[in-house]
Design a protein around this motif. Sequence first.
Motif, PDB file in Angstrom:
ATOM      1  N   ASN A 126      38.945  52.172  41.768  1.00 45.11           N
ATOM      2  CA  ASN A 126      39.372  51.637  40.476  1.00 45.11           C
ATOM      3  C   ASN A 126      39.628  50.144  40.587  1.00 45.11           C
ATOM      4  OD1 ASN A 126      40.007  54.206  38.603  1.00 45.11           O
ATOM      5  ND2 ASN A 126      40.614  54.674  40.710  1.00 45.11           N
ATOM      6  N   ASN A 127      38.669  49.356  40.087  1.00 40.15           N
ATOM      7  CA  ASN A 127      38.769  47.888  40.072  1.00 40.15           C
ATOM      8  C   ASN A 127      39.170  47.362  41.451  1.00 40.15           C
ATOM      9  OD1 ASN A 127      38.656  45.303  39.103  1.00 40.15           O
ATOM     10  ND2 ASN A 127      40.067  45.652  37.389  1.00 40.15           N
ATOM     11  N   TYR A 128      38.377  47.740  42.438  1.00 39.20           N
ATOM     12  CA  TYR A 128      38.672  47.449  43.852  1.00 39.20           C
ATOM     13  C   TYR A 128      38.968  45.972  44.113  1.00 39.20           C
ATOM     14  CZ  TYR A 128      37.644  46.618  48.802  1.00 39.20           C
ATOM     15  OH  TYR A 128      37.692  46.209  50.109  1.00 39.20           O
ATOM     16  N   MET A 129      38.100  45.085  43.634  1.00 42.63           N
ATOM     17  CA  MET A 129      38.277  43.661  43.939  1.00 42.63           C
ATOM     18  C   MET A 129      39.551  43.100  43.325  1.00 42.63           C
ATOM     19  SD  MET A 129      36.148  42.755  46.103  1.00 42.63           S
ATOM     20  CE  MET A 129      36.802  41.075  46.109  1.00 42.63           C
ATOM     21  N   ASN A 130      39.921  43.593  42.150  1.00 47.00           N
ATOM     22  CA  ASN A 130      41.168  43.132  41.542  1.00 47.00           C
ATOM     23  C   ASN A 130      42.372  43.609  42.347  1.00 47.00           C
ATOM     24  OD1 ASN A 130      42.637  41.898  39.159  1.00 47.00           O
ATOM     25  ND2 ASN A 130      43.460  43.975  39.085  1.00 47.00           N
ATOM     26  N   VAL A 131      42.322  44.857  42.809  1.00 42.58           N
ATOM     27  CA  VAL A 131      43.402  45.389  43.646  1.00 42.58           C
ATOM     28  C   VAL A 131      43.533  44.555  44.916  1.00 42.58           C
ATOM     29  CG1 VAL A 131      44.085  47.343  45.092  1.00 42.58           C
ATOM     30  CG2 VAL A 131      43.285  47.741  42.762  1.00 42.58           C
ATOM     31  N   VAL A 132      42.405  44.272  45.561  1.00 38.75           N
ATOM     32  CA  VAL A 132      42.413  43.459  46.779  1.00 38.75           C
ATOM     33  C   VAL A 132      43.010  42.083  46.517  1.00 38.75           C
ATOM     34  CG1 VAL A 132      40.913  42.240  48.418  1.00 38.75           C
ATOM     35  CG2 VAL A 132      40.502  44.642  47.912  1.00 38.75           C
ATOM     36  N   THR A 133      42.591  41.465  45.407  1.00 36.22           N
ATOM     37  CA  THR A 133      43.046  40.111  45.074  1.00 36.22           C
ATOM     38  C   THR A 133      44.541  40.075  44.793  1.00 36.22           C
ATOM     39  OG1 THR A 133      40.872  39.553  44.149  1.00 36.22           O
ATOM     40  CG2 THR A 133      42.727  38.161  43.507  1.00 36.22           C
ATOM     41  N   VAL A 134      45.014  41.006  43.982  1.00 30.04           N
ATOM     42  CA  VAL A 134      46.430  40.993  43.576  1.00 30.04           C
ATOM     43  C   VAL A 134      47.342  41.237  44.777  1.00 30.04           C
ATOM     44  CG1 VAL A 134      48.184  42.159  42.185  1.00 30.04           C
ATOM     45  CG2 VAL A 134      45.935  41.684  41.207  1.00 30.04           C
ATOM     46  N   VAL A 135      47.018  42.212  45.621  1.00 30.80           N
ATOM     47  CA  VAL A 135      47.865  42.497  46.780  1.00 30.80           C
ATOM     48  C   VAL A 135      47.815  41.334  47.772  1.00 30.80           C
ATOM     49  CG1 VAL A 135      48.322  44.070  48.690  1.00 30.80           C
ATOM     50  CG2 VAL A 135      47.561  44.973  46.497  1.00 30.80           C
ATOM     51  N   PHE A 136      46.635  40.723  47.924  1.00 32.04           N
ATOM     52  CA  PHE A 136      46.520  39.554  48.804  1.00 32.04           C
ATOM     53  C   PHE A 136      47.415  38.425  48.312  1.00 32.04           C
ATOM     54  CE2 PHE A 136      44.552  35.370  49.436  1.00 32.04           C
ATOM     55  CZ  PHE A 136      44.641  35.274  50.823  1.00 32.04           C
ATOM     56  N   ILE A 163      54.877  45.530  42.513  1.00 37.47           N
ATOM     57  CA  ILE A 163      53.468  45.218  42.256  1.00 37.47           C
ATOM     58  C   ILE A 163      52.534  46.341  42.712  1.00 37.47           C
ATOM     59  CG2 ILE A 163      51.570  43.679  42.930  1.00 37.47           C
ATOM     60  CD1 ILE A 163      53.467  41.341  42.688  1.00 37.47           C
ATOM     61  N   PRO A 164      52.686  46.885  43.938  1.00 42.01           N
ATOM     62  CA  PRO A 164      51.784  47.982  44.340  1.00 42.01           C
ATOM     63  C   PRO A 164      51.896  49.211  43.433  1.00 42.01           C
ATOM     64  CG  PRO A 164      52.884  47.055  46.259  1.00 42.01           C
ATOM     65  CD  PRO A 164      53.557  46.479  45.061  1.00 42.01           C
ATOM     66  N   TYR A 165      53.104  49.525  42.971  1.00 37.80           N
ATOM     67  CA  TYR A 165      53.282  50.674  42.093  1.00 37.80           C
ATOM     68  C   TYR A 165      52.659  50.415  40.723  1.00 37.80           C
ATOM     69  CZ  TYR A 165      56.598  52.223  45.622  1.00 37.80           C
ATOM     70  OH  TYR A 165      57.177  52.613  46.809  1.00 37.80           O
ATOM     71  N   LEU A 166      52.766  49.176  40.255  1.00 37.21           N
ATOM     72  CA  LEU A 166      52.156  48.818  38.978  1.00 37.21           C
ATOM     73  C   LEU A 166      50.638  48.910  39.066  1.00 37.21           C
ATOM     74  CD1 LEU A 166      54.448  45.776  38.133  1.00 37.21           C
ATOM     75  CD2 LEU A 166      54.314  47.901  36.836  1.00 37.21           C
ATOM     76  N   LEU A 167      50.072  48.464  40.186  1.00 37.93           N
ATOM     77  CA  LEU A 167      48.627  48.576  40.387  1.00 37.93           C
ATOM     78  C   LEU A 167      48.201  50.038  40.493  1.00 37.93           C
ATOM     79  CD1 LEU A 167      47.838  45.715  42.937  1.00 37.93           C
ATOM     80  CD2 LEU A 167      47.187  45.823  40.523  1.00 37.93           C
ATOM     81  N   ALA A 168      49.070  50.867  41.070  1.00 37.30           N
ATOM     82  CA  ALA A 168      48.761  52.289  41.189  1.00 37.30           C
ATOM     83  C   ALA A 168      48.693  52.959  39.821  1.00 37.30           C
ATOM     84  CB  ALA A 168      49.804  52.982  42.059  1.00 37.30           C
ATOM     85  N   GLU A 169      49.358  52.352  38.849  1.00 35.93           N
ATOM     86  CA  GLU A 169      49.315  52.892  37.493  1.00 35.93           C
ATOM     87  C   GLU A 169      48.255  52.197  36.650  1.00 35.93           C
ATOM     88  OE1 GLU A 169      53.332  52.508  36.057  1.00 35.93           O
ATOM     89  OE2 GLU A 169      53.792  54.572  36.658  1.00 35.93           O
ATOM     90  N   ASP A 170      48.048  50.900  36.897  1.00 40.07           N
ATOM     91  CA  ASP A 170      47.050  50.145  36.134  1.00 40.07           C
ATOM     92  C   ASP A 170      46.386  49.118  37.051  1.00 40.07           C
ATOM     93  OD1 ASP A 170      45.474  48.790  34.373  1.00 40.07           O
ATOM     94  OD2 ASP A 170      47.092  48.130  33.042  1.00 40.07           O
ATOM     95  N   PRO A 171      45.235  49.461  37.644  1.00 43.15           N
ATOM     96  CA  PRO A 171      44.569  48.556  38.584  1.00 43.15           C
ATOM     97  C   PRO A 171      43.906  47.359  37.916  1.00 43.15           C
ATOM     98  CG  PRO A 171      43.215  50.494  38.205  1.00 43.15           C
ATOM     99  CD  PRO A 171      44.517  50.733  37.491  1.00 43.15           C
ATOM    100  N   ASN A 172      43.981  47.282  36.585  1.00 46.06           N
ATOM    101  CA  ASN A 172      43.372  46.166  35.869  1.00 46.06           C
ATOM    102  C   ASN A 172      44.340  45.013  35.643  1.00 46.06           C
ATOM    103  OD1 ASN A 172      40.820  47.533  35.451  1.00 46.06           O
ATOM    104  ND2 ASN A 172      41.879  48.804  33.947  1.00 46.06           N
ATOM    105  N   LEU A 173      45.597  45.188  36.064  1.00 41.96           N
ATOM    106  CA  LEU A 173      46.575  44.124  35.897  1.00 41.96           C
ATOM    107  C   LEU A 173      46.200  42.914  36.743  1.00 41.96           C
ATOM    108  CD1 LEU A 173      49.956  46.106  36.054  1.00 41.96           C
ATOM    109  CD2 LEU A 173      48.991  44.991  34.034  1.00 41.96           C
ATOM    110  N   SER A 174      46.317  41.721  36.160  1.00 42.02           N
ATOM    111  CA  SER A 174      46.114  40.501  36.938  1.00 42.02           C
ATOM    112  C   SER A 174      47.351  40.244  37.787  1.00 42.02           C
ATOM    113  CB  SER A 174      45.861  39.315  36.008  1.00 42.02           C
ATOM    114  OG  SER A 174      47.038  39.018  35.250  1.00 42.02           O
ATOM    115  N   PHE A 175      47.226  39.322  38.729  1.00 38.59           N
ATOM    116  CA  PHE A 175      48.386  39.020  39.567  1.00 38.59           C
ATOM    117  C   PHE A 175      49.535  38.489  38.727  1.00 38.59           C
ATOM    118  CE2 PHE A 175      50.792  35.812  42.040  1.00 38.59           C
ATOM    119  CZ  PHE A 175      51.434  36.690  42.900  1.00 38.59           C
TER     120      PHE A 175
END
Length: 213
Positions: A126-136, A163-175
């Motif tokens: 689910n929106n892998y690159m966005n997840v990678v970017t936000v956590v980075f 932030i990780p929990y928010l991404l787990a619910e919505d992986p489209n969130l920007s940083f």
Amino acid sequence: MEWTRKALKEKAKFSVKAFYWKSVLVAFILALVSGGFGGGSGRGSDNGETTEVTGNAFIDGIGGKYIGMLAFILGLAAVVILVVVIASLALSILVFNPLQIGCKKYFLHASDGNADLNHMGYGFKNNYMNVVTVVFLQNLFIFLWSLLLIVPGIVKAYQYRMIPYLLAEDPNLSFSEAKNLSTEMMAGEKWDAFVLDLSFLLWQILAAVPSIS
């Protein structure tokens, strides 16, 4: 956000008991990907003159032959270390961080009675690159704040904790969106979260005993 340590732990106990082995497996993986888990002898010499002569003879006669080889070995070791560091960073950013989001997704659903190990792949699907970017960026900001002093780094770590929990619910969130939401959620809660972590300190020490021994 209203919560107490007792209520939170009771809910966690219930979830773990209901899905014990699945939760143990996911917790073990999460611990792995989070990183949460000279005496040499000298020789005497007869006098200073002997030492100087011996040193010069070694450099001119024997040591000089191996200086180039030693320089090559040191350079090669430096390159190997650099490659290992870069590979470790890439593995952490591209694999471990999305896997961490999947583990958070699992525990979020397990708390609602839906413990599905397939959730562990959520960050990859689910929106892998966005997840990678936000956590980075989350880790980068915490690291940069930590360069100032330890305390600001700790404060920011708790401020961005959700932030990780928010991404787990919505992986489209920007940083920016995830950071602002986490900041809002943790406002007035950072100290309580810190105390909650401290309440597990004894367990963490006991868990470290086997590895120390």
